[in-house]
Enzyme design. Structure first.
Site, PDB file in Angstrom:
ATOM      1  N   GLY B 466      47.207  27.144  32.970  1.00 42.40           N
ATOM      2  CA  GLY B 466      48.366  26.709  33.729  1.00 42.40           C
ATOM      3  C   GLY B 466      48.073  26.643  35.208  1.00 42.40           C
ATOM      4  CB  THR B 467      45.069  27.712  37.058  1.00 42.38           C
ATOM      5  OG1 THR B 467      44.165  27.037  36.168  1.00 42.38           O
ATOM      6  CG2 THR B 467      45.162  29.159  36.628  1.00 42.38           C
ATOM      7  NE  ARG B 596      38.048  20.521  50.402  1.00 43.60           N
ATOM      8  CZ  ARG B 596      37.707  19.733  51.416  1.00 43.60           C
ATOM      9  NH1 ARG B 596      38.564  18.879  51.923  1.00 43.60           N
ATOM     10  NH2 ARG B 596      36.499  19.814  51.928  1.00 43.60           N
ATOM     11  CE  LYS B 601      53.572  16.346  41.587  1.00 47.09           C
ATOM     12  NZ  LYS B 601      54.030  15.301  40.632  1.00 47.09           N
ATOM     13  CB  THR B 602      48.594  22.098  40.388  1.00 46.75           C
ATOM     14  OG1 THR B 602      47.489  21.702  41.202  1.00 46.75           O
ATOM     15  CG2 THR B 602      48.900  21.002  39.388  1.00 46.75           C
ATOM     16  CD  GLU B 673      44.433  37.384  40.660  1.00 48.86           C
ATOM     17  OE1 GLU B 673      44.381  38.552  40.275  1.00 48.86           O
ATOM     18  OE2 GLU B 673      43.416  36.671  40.800  1.00 48.86           O
TER      19      GLU B 673
END
Ligand code: FAD
Ligand code: FES
Ligand code: FES
Lengths: 238, 706, 331
Positions: B466-467, B596, B601-602, B673
């Site tokens: 899901g990263t 960077r 979006k993700t 994280e």
């Protein structure tokens, strides 16, 4: 006019018709939930034969009749996943506590882990696999994709099925715990974020794509959601 | 470089996920599959006196029952971090001793899930019970041993010779606690093990570390790694609990061999709460001393956490302390106690998360004490170097996170007085806290293929839980090859592919994208082409089917010159309806400096995910055990609350800073994280501003606001 | 889940006679509570009698002006029915406060009344529990009891009733209509659920084999003032720590009638009759609401971890009454 439609105000009736048409043109047809009264009697006869051990049952799933041989204790979710190979509906908790197994039963959203497959004979079941046509995603699926309404994707089929139902519920003039005036249900065009969030709270997402999901619902409701992307405040050249 | 990199791009794996086509570990359909159901201990300490499996074995459909009396054959793995690693050093069913409630004591295999579950309930066990140790407050704490080489105790300045003599204007000394939290990924732990001919096995299991899992299972079943295949294309969330085999996985794979049938084991949500990891309870005491300008003269940080009797895991809370604020005098101490609980493990920002809750709360308390704006206090104490490593940080833009965030939030309108902001009957509070997480990377490989159909394939045994890994890998390849993202196909999550490293410690993107970059450059070199189009033309000319290149990327000497961390700041608004103890978070701004940004979006979603998990920790997440038996009384998603839609406001995410090219050729530091760090402190700091009440014990359930 | 035989009842009489002749049989309606319980072996019925297709799905006005809700009306249909939204807003709000849309779509009125406690000790067969099996003990009294009862509990059981709907029904003075082999009878809602006493295995006064057929809502002239306030650990999709349903009839500047019912605090929906009586004839003001709240909780007996519920209940009562006094609405 059906009985349930008579119970709606004229305003709600016209809204229902108007939005009902515009919203789902690109998607699969989904039976309108009969919100104001629960499902009418089914064609399946209320035969009161005792069912013991494995039995052949028939389920209408995504427009197709499927027959399977199962014990009465098999839940709809396990029947879908283990017997029919339809693993799009997810098992997150198996106890009605997460929403990952959400499917549509006669157009209404339900947790497939909390109902027995045998109880659903004769009902129209729509799963995530039944929303898109061959060429087109359902508008809600597209909205999830564009608004990043998921990360790992495990809660996603449930969130999408729930969203599809939510839009139809609002169309039908349904209220929620946070609706200020219960006699004046919100409309899709002005459905607030707090309404969307309350109505979607039966679908947990541990990746916490909640902002994206709310945005996807807004988009599917015809609103303009904020961009899901971050703003980049500094030159990234290098 | 900036055709697609940094843009907002939809997920490559998005279509599969929104249509239900994405197939997770145990969903792989295999002919002849049978079902295993775990039997777990209902006591927390003692031993099994008798175990009666007769009734279960006689239940219709039952194929086998395994207990400590007939455990499937298993080999002891090396179990060091390098070659193999299992979460719990004790192998399943190795004897009749019970160390914690929920420990696996049996496995029932039957032809259907329902029959296996039913038979598992029929197993009758008599236990010899012993008094349990489950109270973290009364536990026996000892100095914690290091987990990865670095001593967990540290002293500098006056602390080297004794205590710090506080002559400063202000001191803050306070104790902060966090409760046991569970990862609770939406996909439960589950796997299918499929043996062929007794000498090779395919394991369909969600894993954050495909190659590590392959090596570990290979050792466990006594085969060379190439005879073990791990298939893990999608992972339904991990957050640290799906990196290594757990006992149920070991049992499934070894039992499948004995029964000679493909076997599926799904850990139930209840079982999972007890036996697949958690974040330990923590208790931290922080002492800060500062002069009246707010310059810190001393930081003392003591942390306690707990582990299980069958493995050692210390929640390393003090790791962040030398990283955040500069001070001549520092003392760090870490203690550990053993409780009759399942083995705790890495959970999103292990150590950094509770550590930052304590430190950032204490900094807020100090700011109030000195009447200095909390942002100003942090700016005055920023450190340019890592105080233990004595190395400068590279590409650090922490100050900019603070100032940009303040501006976006409108911080300058904040009243410097608790209980001073109101909205009708509600008290309104604004709080902020810093965020940090180390930048890590490891040695990985990627293979790139240019095909004559005009597409490029990237292959590596990394994974995407899901990263956004599928997408940023495709974007990196697209950028380097000069192709649209749509023309890139990415394959992950299969141990047949080149080593893709570990999705843990926020390092997958920082490890993999440089390897993808190198492999793309290398394939163009092979083709002697400037870009993919040229290469495709050459392919057509030559009649070859494909060009292919593999490249690896690994950290070098840069770690001797710099310390690498990501930075951030959170700002939040809470409202408190004081009479009825109703707390809501109404606004959130996070500004992050992660090198960077590959996909705006993700990356935003990753930060939001961290923030929301942090909000859960702040407001509601806590596990409880029965004090007498040590058996969980919070054991599912109705008793363990984590945030639902209704709890969460819009979270505005921004990124500052340039690519960190000293760290790796892509300049990325990772963002999985950092988002969670500091979140709980931002909330409690806002609650203090709203109500004048300092909450030092998480979570802030309604009872704590009365 | 133990295996069972399954039968789809074809009439109320059929359902009742099956459940009466086989004491191990159980009704299933929406399934949202029972299937959950079956999966963790809390119930092991020999036979499931599926009543979900019976004709008890109507909401109709009776000639006495009451509203009769069929036992199989879903929670969603109930909360959204225009008469309920207009005339019993606190019921609509209470139902909407419960569970999630998916569950409310499946859950029925009868099933909601019969749902069992969420006490974690009851919910796991690893623990003894007097409710599951008589005289095995109640570990909650000495264990983790943050969510347990503060009113009306006994030594043998400190569980709470989790239903939100029932709290509103208690405030409305609803009546439960049931049918057994002996025929129909009516039970006032406040007598429907029981306190645990020495028989915590019995949640309600329904006799074995009896089927709930309807719930009757008497007319409530001051219904607009109805309020349902639910306080919980999560903003939605969580059971109540404490909830309260109130309604006030104010004539001139005096309270004529008051309704106060609490949820999450006892083995049954808790009508605070003494507090209601205190309020009659008083002015609808803060200090009277405070006193009413004190009276409502005067007999509270908190356990080790749920003392906060006493204070939280008082505050919830104060707030809900204040909102009722202003004409009701969202609290
Ligand atoms: C995760 C979760 C969260 C929830 N949160 C809430 C909440 O916040 N508030 C709340 O109020 N509820 C909550 N619920 C409970 C939910 O409201 C109940 O499960 C539901 O109302 C039960 O209705 P049903 O028709 O599905 O009952 P079933 O599951 O079909 O039956 C429940 C019981 O009632 C009996 N029964 C059913 N119909 C009849 C009848 N006509 N006559 C006699 N006996 C009958 C059955 O034998 C069974 O014992 C929650 C449930 C879940 C799983
Ligand atoms: S699996 Fe059905 S709600 Fe979680
Ligand atoms: S996307 Fe992972 S749980 Fe929702």
């Amino acid at each position: 006019m059906t009985e349930e439609e008579q119970k709606l105000s004229p305003k709600q009736r016209s809204r229902r018709n108007f939005l009902g048409q515009s919203l789902f043109t690109a998607g699969a047809a989904i039976a309108a939930p009969s919100l104001l009264n629960s499902c009418q009697n089914k064609t399946v006869s209320a035969s009161n034969a005792l069912v013991e051990g494995e039995t052949m049952i028939g389920l209408k799933i995504n427009g197709q009749l499927k027959t399977l041989n199962i014990e009465p204790r098999v839940t709809l979710l396990d029947a879908l996943r283990e017997n029919l190979g339809l693993t799009g509906s997810k098992k997150g908790c198996d106890h009605g506590q997460c929403g990952a197994c959400t499917v549509l039963i006669d157009g209404q959203r339900a947790y497939s882990c909390l109902t027995l497959a045998i109880m659903q004979e004769g009902n129209e079941i729509t799963t995530i696999e039944g929303l898109a046509t061959e060429d087109n995603l359902h508008p809600v699926q597209t909205a999830f994709l564009e608004n990043d309404g998921f990360q790992c994707g495990y809660c996603t089929p449930g969130q999408i099925c729930a969203s599809v139902a939510l839009l139809e519920e609002v169309n039908n003039g349904s209220v929620s715990y946070v609706t200020r005036d219960l006699t004046n249900p919100p409309e899709l065009a002005s459905l607030s974020e707090s309404e969307i969030k309350e109505r979607m709270s039966g679908n947990l997402c541990r990746c916490s794509a909640y902002n994206g999901i709310v945005a996807a619902v807004q988009q599917a409701a015809g609103q303009t959601p904020p961009s899901p992307a971050a703003s980049i405040e500094h030159s990234q050249v290098g | 470089m900036n055709q697609v990199i940094g843009k907002s791009v939809n997920r490559k794996d998005g279509r599969a996920k929104v249509t239900g086509e994405a197939t997770y570990g145990a969903e792989h359909q295999i002919q002849g599959l049978v079902h295993g159901y775990l039997v777990t201990a209902t006591i927390a300490k003692g031993s099994i006196r008798t175990i009666d499996t007769q009734k279960a074995e006689a239940t219709p459909g039952v194929i086998a029952v395994f207990t400590h009396k007939n455990p499937p054959k298993v080999f002891k793995p090396t179990n060091n971090w390098m070659t193999s690693k299992i979460y719990e050093a004790r192998l399943p069913l190795s004897d009749n001793t019970i160390h914690y409630a929920g420990q696996i004591v049996g496995l029932v295999v039957a032809d259907t899930f329902e029959r296996a579950r039913d038979a598992a309930q029929q197993i009758q066990i008599e236990y010899e019970t012993q008094p349990v140790e489950v109270n973290a407050q009364q536990a026996n704490y000892q100095k914690a041993k290091s987990m990865f080489g670095e001593d967990m105790e540290y002293v500098a300045g006056e602390f080297e010779t004794g205590d710090f003599s506080a002559v400063d204007t202000a001191t803050v000394e306070a104790t902060y606690t966090t409760e046991v939290e569970i990862h609770a990924p939406m996909e439960p732990h589950a796997l299918v093990a499929h043996w062929e001919n007794n000498d090779s096995v395919t394991i369909y299991e969600p894993t954050q570390w495909v190659k590590g899992s392959q090596r570990t299972y290979a050792e466990l079943v006594g085969l060379p790694p190439e005879r073990v295949r791990i298939v893990s294309p999608y992972i339904g969330g991990g957050f640290g609990c799906k990196a290594f085999p757990w006992p149920h996985g070991i049992l499934c794979v070894t039992a499948a061999k004995e029964i000679k049938r493909p076997l599926k084991v799904v850990v139930s949500r209840r079982q999972m709460t007890a036996n697949t990891g958690h974040r330990s309870h923590t208790e931290q005491t922080i002492r800060l001393a500062a002069n009246k300008e707010g310059k810190l003269s001393a930081i003392e940080h003591t942390a306690k956490s707990c582990t299980s009797p069958v493995d050692v895991f210390t929640e390393p809370c003090t790791g962040i302390t030398p990283v955040m604020y500069t001070t001549p005098n520092m003392k760090l101490k870490q203690e550990l106690a053993v409780l009759n609980v399942g083995t705790p493990t890495f959970m999103r920002a292990p150590g950094e998360n509770p550590g930052m809750f304590a430190l950032e709360s204490a900094m807020d308390e100090l700011a109030w004490e000195l009447n200095i704006d909390p942002i100003e206090l942090r700016l005055r104490n920023e450190t340019k170097e890592h105080q233990r490593k004595k190395l400068p940080f590279s590409a650090k833009h922490f100050a900019e996170c603070l100032t940009t965030g303040a501006e976006k939030f409108g911080w300058s309108d904040r009243q410097m007085q608790p209980r001073s902001q109101q909205q009708g009957d509600l008290l309104v509070g604004w709080g902020m806290a810093s965020a940090t997480f180390p930048a890590l990377r490891s040695s990985v490989e990627a293979k790139v293929r240019l095909l004559d159909d005009g597409t490029a394939h990237v292959l590596t045994a990394g994974n995407d839980m899901g990263t956004g890994a599928y997408t940023v890998i495709a974007m990196t390849a697209a950028e380097t090859l000069g192709l649209p993202v749509e023309n890139i196909r990415v394959e992950l999550g299969d141990s047949m592919l080149p080593n893709g490293g570990l999705a843990g410690g926020s390092q997958m993107t920082a490890s993999l994208t440089p390897a993808v970059l190198a492999a793309c450059q290398s394939v163009l070199e092979t083709a002697q082409a400037q870009n993919a189009q040229e290469a495709f033309a050459k392919l057509r000319e030559s009649g070859r089917a494909a060009y292919e290149a593999t490249a690896s990327s690994a950290p070098g000497e840069e770690g001797k010159k710099f310390a690498f961390n990501s930075w951030g700041a959170h700002f939040c608004e809470v409202t408190v309806d004081e009479e009825i103890a109703r707390l809501r978070i109404t606004r959130w701004v996070s500004v992050m400096n992660i090198g960077r940004v590959l996909n705006s979006k993700t990356a935003a979603s990753q930060i939001r995910g961290g923030v929301i998990m942090g909000i859960g920790q702040a407001l509601m997440e806590e596990c409880h055990l029965d004090p007498t038996t040590g058996y969980p009384v919070v054991y599912d998603l109705a008793t363990y609350h984590f945030p639902a839609h209704a709890d969460i406001p819009r979270i505005e995410v921004s990124f500052v800073g340039e690519p960190d090219l000293d760290f790796n050729p892509m300049g990325v530091r990772g963002c999985g994280e950092i988002g969670i760090t500091g979140v709980a402190a931002a909330v409690t700091n806002a609650v203090y501003h709203a109500t004048g009440k300092r909450i030092r014990s998480l979570p802030i359930t309604p009872d704590k606001l009365l | 889940m133990k295996n069972f035989t399954y039968v789809r009842a074809n009439s109320i009489e059929d359902a009742v006679s099956r459940a009466t002749s086989d004491r191990q049989a159980m009704f299933i309606a929406g399934g949202t509570n029972l299937v959950d319980r079956l999966k963790v072996f809390l119930d092991e019925p020999s036979q499931l009698v599926d009543v979900s297709r019976l004709e008890m799905k109507q909401i109709e006005r009776t000639n006495t002006g009451s509203l009769k809700i069929g036992a199989l009306v879903t929670n969603t249909a109930l909360a959204n029915h225009i008469e309920v939204r207009r005339n019993y807003p606190l019921l609509s709000r209470a139902v909407l406060a419960g569970a999630s849309q998916q569950i409310r779509n499946m859950a029925t009125v009868g099933g909601n009344l019969m749902q069992r406690t969420r006490c974690p000790y009851y919910y796991d067969t690893a623990f003894p529990c007097n409710k599951r099996q008589q005289n095995t003990g109640c570990p909650a009294t000495t264990g983790m009891n943050r969510t347990h009862a503060i009113l009306g509990a006994s030594e043998s059981c400190v569980a709470t009733n989790p239903s939100d709907m029932s709290v509103a029904l208690a405030a409305i003075d609803a009546v439960v209509e049931v049918e057994g082999v002996q025929g129909k009878r009516e039970i006032p809602l406040i007598d429907f659920h029981r306190l645990p006493g020495n028989n915590p295995e019995r949640d309600t006064n329904l006799e074995p084999g009896e089927l709930i057929t309807a719930v009757i809502l008497p007319p409530l002239s001051f219904s607009q003032s109805g309020v349902y306030l639910k306080l919980r650990d999560r903003a939605s999709y969580a059971f109540a720590l404490v909830s309260v349903a109130t309604a006030l009839e104010v004539a001139g500047d005096k309270i004529k009638t008051a309704r106060v019912a609490l949820g999450g605090v006892a083995h049954k929906p808790w009508r605070a009759m003494e507090a209601e009586e205190f309020l009659i004839g008083k002015a609808a003001n803060k200090s009277n609401f405070e006193q009413a709240a004190e009276i409502a909780l005067q007999d509270a007996q908190p356990l080790a971890h749920n003392g906060f519920k006493v204070e939280l209940s008082k505050r919830a009562i104060r707030r809900a009454l204040a909102v009722s006094a202003q004409g009701g609405g969202l609290a």
